[in-house]
Scaffold this motif. Sequence first.
Motif, PDB file in Angstrom:
ATOM      1  N   UNK A 246       0.868  -1.243  -0.103  1.00 58.93           N
ATOM      2  CA  UNK A 246      -0.043  -0.069   0.088  1.00 58.93           C
ATOM      3  C   UNK A 246       0.778   1.229   0.149  1.00 58.93           C
ATOM      4  N   UNK A 247       1.761   1.272   0.786  1.00 52.46           N
ATOM      5  CA  UNK A 247       2.731   2.604   0.875  1.00 52.46           C
ATOM      6  C   UNK A 247       3.580   2.709  -0.394  1.00 52.46           C
ATOM      7  N   UNK A 248       4.021   1.567  -1.154  1.00 54.26           N
ATOM      8  CA  UNK A 248       4.806   1.573  -2.215  1.00 54.26           C
ATOM      9  C   UNK A 248       3.912   2.170  -3.226  1.00 54.26           C
ATOM     10  N   UNK A 249       2.402   1.554  -3.352  1.00 55.23           N
ATOM     11  CA  UNK A 249       1.419   2.160  -4.297  1.00 55.23           C
ATOM     12  C   UNK A 249       1.269   3.847  -4.219  1.00 55.23           C
ATOM     13  N   UNK A 250       1.278   4.144  -2.918  1.00 49.42           N
ATOM     14  CA  UNK A 250       0.999   5.480  -2.619  1.00 49.42           C
ATOM     15  C   UNK A 250       2.098   6.370  -3.012  1.00 49.42           C
ATOM     16  N   UNK A 251       3.312   5.906  -2.964  1.00 49.34           N
ATOM     17  CA  UNK A 251       4.503   6.666  -3.301  1.00 49.34           C
ATOM     18  C   UNK A 251       4.456   6.490  -4.975  1.00 49.34           C
ATOM     19  N   UNK A 252       4.113   5.555  -5.365  1.00 48.58           N
ATOM     20  CA  UNK A 252       4.088   5.570  -7.237  1.00 48.58           C
ATOM     21  C   UNK A 252       3.089   6.522  -7.602  1.00 48.58           C
ATOM     22  N   UNK A 253       1.759   6.540  -7.003  1.00 48.25           N
ATOM     23  CA  UNK A 253       0.832   7.519  -7.583  1.00 48.25           C
ATOM     24  C   UNK A 253       1.205   8.924  -7.182  1.00 48.25           C
TER      25      UNK A 253
END
Length: 160
Positions: free
Chosen positions: A101-108
Amino acid sequence: MNVKRGSTTFLKVIIFLVGIAVLAVCIFLLPEAARRDVIERPGDYSLYPLLVCAYGICITFSVALHQVFKLLTYIEKNNAFSELSLQSLKVIRKCAFIVIFFILLAIVYLRVLAQFTGDDAAGPISLGLMGILATSVVVAFVTVLQIPIKNVLDSQPKNN
């Protein structure tokens, strides 16, 4: 010292060293990156959401490392097929999903930031996707480990 105890002790030492490295990143590397960013670009707060994601990943990863350490302790005490081991695996799996989830937040965030600044975020985004892949492998591995433990616990008679 038997082989099993030596192996688990070796793994515990490795986990401890990885935990120290994560702590060093949180204490030294991330604040230094924030300090340099403030000096180079005063008034620009674009790095802070990435720092929040990085700290979230580090904290979650530390919790998962602690659970792996506990799981190795259960294995040393011949409690590998116990409810405690199953609980540790569940926490590790939840931690892996939180890291994703945190990685996806950073990617977005990087993608949105790239739209506004005109920068190319392909490199950091591809690294994030590789992180998601690696974390997904951990989730799959933990899920595979949970199945035999659940089967053993379900086949044992309940003591009420």
